[in-house]
Scaffold this active site. Sequence first.
Site, PDB file in Angstrom:
ATOM      1  N   LYS A  97      35.856  52.724  41.709  1.00  0.00           N
ATOM      2  CA  LYS A  97      36.681  52.388  42.890  1.00  0.00           C
ATOM      3  C   LYS A  97      37.735  52.356  42.582  1.00  0.00           C
ATOM      4  CE  LYS A  97      39.555  49.498  44.190  1.00  0.00           C
ATOM      5  NZ  LYS A  97      40.518  50.440  44.180  1.00  0.00           N
ATOM      6  N   GLU A 149      37.285  43.427  31.917  1.00  0.00           N
ATOM      7  CA  GLU A 149      38.167  43.358  30.612  1.00  0.00           C
ATOM      8  C   GLU A 149      39.771  43.434  31.045  1.00  0.00           C
ATOM      9  OE1 GLU A 149      36.969  44.189  27.873  1.00  0.00           O
ATOM     10  OE2 GLU A 149      35.050  44.173  28.558  1.00  0.00           O
ATOM     11  N   CYS A 154      46.967  47.555  27.595  1.00  0.00           N
ATOM     12  CA  CYS A 154      46.438  46.202  27.822  1.00  0.00           C
ATOM     13  C   CYS A 154      46.145  45.754  26.141  1.00  0.00           C
ATOM     14  CB  CYS A 154      44.699  46.164  28.206  1.00  0.00           C
ATOM     15  SG  CYS A 154      43.413  47.254  27.258  1.00  0.00           S
ATOM     16  N   GLU A 167      52.603  38.711  30.385  1.00  0.00           N
ATOM     17  CA  GLU A 167      52.340  40.538  29.758  1.00  0.00           C
ATOM     18  C   GLU A 167      52.852  41.550  31.145  1.00  0.00           C
ATOM     19  OE1 GLU A 167      48.602  42.122  31.672  1.00  0.00           O
ATOM     20  OE2 GLU A 167      47.867  43.346  29.672  1.00  0.00           O
TER      21      GLU A 167
HETATM   22  P1  NAD Z   1      45.033  45.263  38.929  1.00  0.00           P
HETATM   23  O1  NAD Z   1      44.429  44.186  38.184  1.00  0.00           O
HETATM   24  O2  NAD Z   1      46.689  44.961  39.733  1.00  0.00           O
HETATM   25  O3  NAD Z   1      43.797  46.261  39.050  1.00  0.00           O
HETATM   26  C1  NAD Z   1      42.744  46.763  39.195  1.00  0.00           C
HETATM   27  C2  NAD Z   1      41.936  47.242  40.545  1.00  0.00           C
HETATM   28  O4  NAD Z   1      41.889  46.173  40.920  1.00  0.00           O
HETATM   29  C3  NAD Z   1      42.910  48.380  41.102  1.00  0.00           C
HETATM   30  O5  NAD Z   1      41.783  49.390  41.526  1.00  0.00           O
HETATM   31  C4  NAD Z   1      43.292  47.390  42.298  1.00  0.00           C
HETATM   32  O6  NAD Z   1      42.679  48.391  43.442  1.00  0.00           O
HETATM   33  C5  NAD Z   1      42.054  46.381  42.430  1.00  0.00           C
HETATM   34  N1  NAD Z   1      42.428  45.189  43.128  1.00  0.00           N
HETATM   35  C6  NAD Z   1      43.439  45.053  43.527  1.00  0.00           C
HETATM   36  N2  NAD Z   1      43.526  44.060  43.345  1.00  0.00           N
HETATM   37  C7  NAD Z   1      41.895  43.366  44.291  1.00  0.00           C
HETATM   38  C8  NAD Z   1      41.234  42.569  44.767  1.00  0.00           C
HETATM   39  N3  NAD Z   1      41.845  41.219  45.094  1.00  0.00           N
HETATM   40  N4  NAD Z   1      39.822  42.575  44.693  1.00  0.00           N
HETATM   41  C9  NAD Z   1      39.322  43.753  44.009  1.00  0.00           C
HETATM   42  N5  NAD Z   1      40.232  44.914  43.024  1.00  0.00           N
HETATM   43  C10 NAD Z   1      41.671  44.470  43.492  1.00  0.00           C
HETATM   44  O7  NAD Z   1      45.529  45.735  37.565  1.00  0.00           O
HETATM   45  P2  NAD Z   1      46.619  47.000  37.540  1.00  0.00           P
HETATM   46  O8  NAD Z   1      47.822  47.113  37.443  1.00  0.00           O
HETATM   47  O9  NAD Z   1      46.522  48.171  37.596  1.00  0.00           O
HETATM   48  O10 NAD Z   1      46.218  47.632  35.529  1.00  0.00           O
HETATM   49  C11 NAD Z   1      46.770  46.660  35.078  1.00  0.00           C
HETATM   50  C12 NAD Z   1      45.946  45.639  34.470  1.00  0.00           C
HETATM   51  O11 NAD Z   1      45.252  46.136  33.835  1.00  0.00           O
HETATM   52  C13 NAD Z   1      46.980  44.895  33.122  1.00  0.00           C
HETATM   53  O12 NAD Z   1      46.501  43.823  33.419  1.00  0.00           O
HETATM   54  C14 NAD Z   1      46.019  45.301  31.954  1.00  0.00           C
HETATM   55  O13 NAD Z   1      46.383  44.539  30.984  1.00  0.00           O
HETATM   56  C15 NAD Z   1      44.434  45.040  32.295  1.00  0.00           C
HETATM   57  N6  NAD Z   1      43.923  46.154  31.574  1.00  0.00           N
HETATM   58  C16 NAD Z   1      43.382  45.880  30.553  1.00  0.00           C
HETATM   59  C17 NAD Z   1      42.671  46.562  29.733  1.00  0.00           C
HETATM   60  C18 NAD Z   1      41.069  45.892  29.182  1.00  0.00           C
HETATM   61  O14 NAD Z   1      40.310  46.690  28.672  1.00  0.00           O
HETATM   62  N7  NAD Z   1      41.287  44.831  28.960  1.00  0.00           N
HETATM   63  C19 NAD Z   1      42.447  47.854  29.879  1.00  0.00           C
HETATM   64  C20 NAD Z   1      43.117  48.470  30.600  1.00  0.00           C
HETATM   65  C21 NAD Z   1      44.086  47.925  31.305  1.00  0.00           C
END
Ligand code: NAD
Length: 497
Positions: free
Chosen positions: A191, A266, A301, A399
Amino acid sequence: MDKTTLAYWQKKAAALAIEGRAFIDGEYRAAESGRTFDCVSPIDGKGLAQVADCSDADVNTAVSAARRAFDASVWSGLNPRQRKAKLLKWAALMREHLDELALLETLDAGKPIGDTTSVDVPGAAYCVEWFAEAIDKVGGEVVPADHHLVGLVTREPLGVVAAVVPWNFPILMASWKFGPALAAGNSVVLKPSEKSPLSAIRVAQLALEAGIPAGVFNVVPGGGEAGKLLALHRDVDCLAFTGSTNVGKLIMQYAGQSNLKRVWLELGGKSPNIVLPDCPDIDRAAKTAAGAIFYNMGEMCTAGSRLLVHRDIKDVFLDRLIDAARGYIPGNPLDPDTSMGAIVDQLQLDRVLAYIEAGRAEAKLLHGGSRVQQDSGGFYIEPTVFDVSQHDAKIAREEIFGPVLSVITFDSIDEAVKIANDSDYGLAAAVWTSNLTTAHEVARRLRAGTVWVNCYDEGGDMNFPFGGYRQSGNGRDKSLHALEKYTELKSTLVRLR
Ligand code: NAD
């Protein structure tokens, strides 16, 4: 036409056919509800495509297809060499379609085309190649056991792996999941983020073209609800997640409420970049510190979002840092000369601007601080630097996921390490020093999954495990350790007599 011009990419973008349907069981399908959502380009705020808004019916169909494929052993039952050949073909197709995939990433997420053509898409192909090449070389163990026994320890695929990923590196983050998960023999339901679903939808078709059987790799675009349905699904064996810490916490709960599926997280970061007074090259360190926070619009991230500078070198360091920041000029991401593109959407733009407002109240603005290029209709913010007197100020603690740097001053190594570790996160950290002993000692004391010494964000190859301490998550992407996430260990004891 010349690929180094904006006109070339604009012409290509205008001619691009964009697919917005889900990819389930080897074919494109509209959402069963018929619902779609608008996919908007952050470059100009204009609509790119209507994308299938998958809900329970689609998620169930995709998981069933993945399960059927797994149970039929059409993929897991192949000799690893055969899986390797198909994965290598898939990676080759990604490289063949480099321009198209890079363009989708740039249009969808606002990332500079120079980066999507050199980092995101080649990086995803490389990840698939790396795990393909590894999988016919890693074996199990024959372990010491009683004389009358032969003891085997083998690894087996889990079954159905769901991957839920973010928008900052859409295809690259997805590949860090589907590369090892597929190589190990699992079926995958991916997804992508609702903010950047297009490249995932496209590579699914390429997977089929490469000979990966129908049902083995499925893509269900949709919002958080679709992710939640996967995390709650009783026939999903593993949920591999990259995203925010808040959603990561929910995913763990969903696993507990359903079938205790394996959960790998992650998550976010607030990484410290420590510059000691014996920094070997202040000019390079300042340029690197700027890149650590302004590359990819700060939507990283691992962003070096907390710059810890020793008081003795602070003034000279900040002069050079701000010089380097001036080199990041937000512009049209389709222009190959652009080093800083657009923020992914209006929501994220507003979020970053709200942090900048908070920063104005609690810290001293040294550079930037404004939305720019508003006439374009897109979402652009200039590189922003704050001098923060309290290391636990909101902008220095939370963040932001945007181009906003907090500079924190320290007087001793102990103080720097204490501030660096005083965080909910522990994804990455860096230290700059000429002293080898100091470098190793500080690296040992930093509570982070990756520590860089006299550099930042290096190590693009697959050999380094990637992931975080504390609330930055668990498990590791990349490297052979990633295979541990997608396999079960089995002990087989054979009695000889
Ligand atoms: P997010 O948590 O808002 O969304 C991530 C994914 O989760 C999306 O596909 C979203 O649709 C889905 N999602 C949202 N709510 C959900 C729920 N209740 N249940 C299941 N899935 C759900 O994050 P974002 O804004 O897309 O990305 C930014 C974040 O990702 C930042 O915190 C960043 O640090 C992190 N990130 C971490 C890494 C790593 O490797 N550690 C790499 C890239 C990004």
